[in-house]
Design an enzyme around this catalytic site. Structure first.
Site, short mmCIF file in Angstrom:
data_model
loop_
_atom_site.label_atom_id
_atom_site.label_comp_id
_atom_site.label_asym_id
_atom_site.label_seq_id
_atom_site.Cartn_x
_atom_site.Cartn_y
_atom_site.Cartn_z
N ALA A 156 0.82 -1.21 0.00
CA ALA A 156 0.00 0.00 0.00
C ALA A 156 0.85 1.27 0.00
O ALA A 156 0.45 2.29 -0.54
CB ALA A 156 -0.94 0.00 1.21
N THR A 157 2.04 1.20 0.59
CA THR A 157 2.91 2.38 0.59
C THR A 157 3.30 2.76 -0.82
O THR A 157 3.23 3.94 -1.20
CB THR A 157 4.16 2.12 1.44
N ASN B 135 -5.59 3.80 10.77
CA ASN B 135 -4.82 2.64 11.22
C ASN B 135 -4.56 2.62 12.72
O ASN B 135 -4.24 1.57 13.28
CB ASN B 135 -3.48 2.59 10.47
N SER C 210 -3.72 -3.35 0.47
CA SER C 210 -2.61 -4.10 1.04
C SER C 210 -3.03 -5.55 1.26
O SER C 210 -4.15 -5.82 1.70
CB SER C 210 -2.19 -3.49 2.38
N ALA C 211 -2.12 -6.49 1.00
CA ALA C 211 -2.42 -7.91 1.22
C ALA C 211 -2.18 -8.31 2.67
O ALA C 211 -2.96 -9.07 3.25
CB ALA C 211 -1.57 -8.78 0.30
N HIS C 212 -1.12 -7.77 3.29
CA HIS C 212 -0.74 -8.30 4.60
C HIS C 212 -1.60 -7.77 5.75
O HIS C 212 -1.42 -8.16 6.89
CB HIS C 212 0.75 -8.07 4.88
N CYS D 214 4.61 1.86 11.52
CA CYS D 214 5.55 2.66 10.73
C CYS D 214 6.19 3.78 11.53
O CYS D 214 7.14 4.41 11.09
CB CYS D 214 4.85 3.23 9.50
#
Length: 387
Positions: free
Chosen positions: A74-75, A154, A202-204, A328
């Site tokens: 996603a970043t 988030n 994002s997948a994770h 992050c």
């Protein structure tokens, strides 16, 4: 008992079903070839697997699969969206609107764009953490070319009314980008019904692997981007690099499962939340940051009066894994900028921890974690040693 993992907002475990699909794309007897090598059967098999995954991810958000660009996460998707639109639109305008409590993947890109001659307006969220359509509308200017507001925060789990914001942005004529890393297919997200232009995924965060994500880009009316990576014609010319078949297949499977099991996952998350708060309600001085707003059922930001979040997380470390903010920014000792943007003073923001859970969290784990949390807070408040 090993530590109970309550940091799903940072990353989720990979679902076993996803891992098995990924493993099938790694070895000699699997779909291992380069998807760009379409002159032979192994390459075409890999290309077909990638396109099936593209269909799965796009279907989960009701988007055109042709608009889905796979990225490293996603970043990178945020970078491609913001820098891509800014670069293509810079002759039309150089003003960008975002929110002060966005993820650093958006805020840091905006800061970089300021060095490149763009102006950025960062609107303040309300006290509950939500960004209002009215605040976005008030920040728009004739030269505004892009607005970026996340679907769900988030750190607090607060959900923004991105449909209402999209209508404001669309009426102005700017492009609207949504960072949906925390929601993806886990929360219903219909990009067509909401009239979104760009969506980062994002997948994770969705029981898939790290190192893979996607940017969905609207095709009608077409959103034009300036590519940020060069070196081949991959991904419609928007993102160069050999496609990681195993990671892409993993993301596709993860999103398909999240879509089909959305109601069950949500019910499970809400049950776990109720069990957590049944214990927390026995304590005095508990602040539920973001209360009053619509929030994700699997994320809560909690502060305990008189107990620093860093001290609490350290005391819990071997028994319950929690976070004091975004992964992050976890190296920073400063109070959460997200909570500060919500108007909280530094001393209150420093008392917060984030708890997040998910599909693999059991009721026994949550009840044990909740009891441990209550006991640890009580001991820290009374200056007692934490076992």
């Amino acid at each position: 008992m090993e530590a109970v993992y309550l940091d799903y907002a940072s990353t989720t475990p990979v679902d076993d079903r996803v891992a098995r699909r990924m493993a099938d794309c790694l070895t000699r007897d699997g779909v291992f070839a380069n998807p760009a090598s379409r002159t032979h059967a192994p390459g075409r098999a890999a290309a077909n697997a990638v396109e099936q995954a593209r269909e799965q991810v796009a279907t989960a958000i009701n988007g055109d699969p042709r608009g889905l660009v796979f990225t490293s996460g996603a970043t990178e998707a945020d970078n491609l969206a913001l820098k891509g639109v800014a670069g293509f639109q810079r002759d039309r305008g150089r003003h960008i609107v975002t929110a002060a409590n966005e993820h650093k993947a958006v805020l840091d890109v905006c800061r970089a764009l300021e060095f490149d001659g763009f102006e950025v307006t960062r609107v303040q969220p309300r006290g509950d953490g939500t960004v209002t359509p009215e605040s976005i509308e008030g920040a728009l200017r004739p030269d505004t070319v892009l607005v970026s507001v996340m679907h769900a925060n988030n750190e607090t789990g607060t959900i923004n009314d991105i449909g209402a914001i999209a209508r404001v942005v669309r009426g102005h004529g700017a492009r609207f980008h949504v960072d949906a890393a925390q929601t993806g297919a886990r929360l219903e997200l219909d990009v067509e019904a909401l009239d979104l232009d760009l969506v980062s995924l994002s997948a994770h965060k969705t029981y898939g692997p790290k190192g893979i994500g996607a940017l969905w880009v609207r095709r009608r009316p077409r959103v034009r981007l300036l590519p940020q990576m060069h070196g081949g014609g991959h991904e419609h010319g928007l993102r160069a690099g050999t496609l990681a078949t195993h990671q892409i297949v993993g993301m596709g499977e993860a999103f398909a499962l999240a879509q089909s099991e959305r109601d069950a996952d949500r019910a499970h998350a809400e049950d776990l939340r109720a069990r957590l708060f049944a214990q927390l309600d026995t304590l005095e001085g508990v602040r539920d940051n973001g209360a009053g707003a619509q929030r994700l059922p699997w994320t809560r930001n909690i502060a305990f009066t008189g107990v620093e979040g860093e001290a609490l997380a350290a005391a819990l470390a071997d028994r319950v894994a929690v976070a004091t903010g975004s992964a992050c920014t976890s190296a920073s000792t400063e109070p959460s900028y997200v909570l500060r943007a919500m108007g909280q003073p530094a001393d209150q923001a420093a008392e917060a921890v984030r708890l997040s859970w998910g599909r693999m969290t059991t009721t026994e784990e949550m009840e044990h974690a909740a009891r441990t949390l209550v006991d640890t807070v009580s001991r820290l408040r009374h200056g007692a040693a934490v076992a």
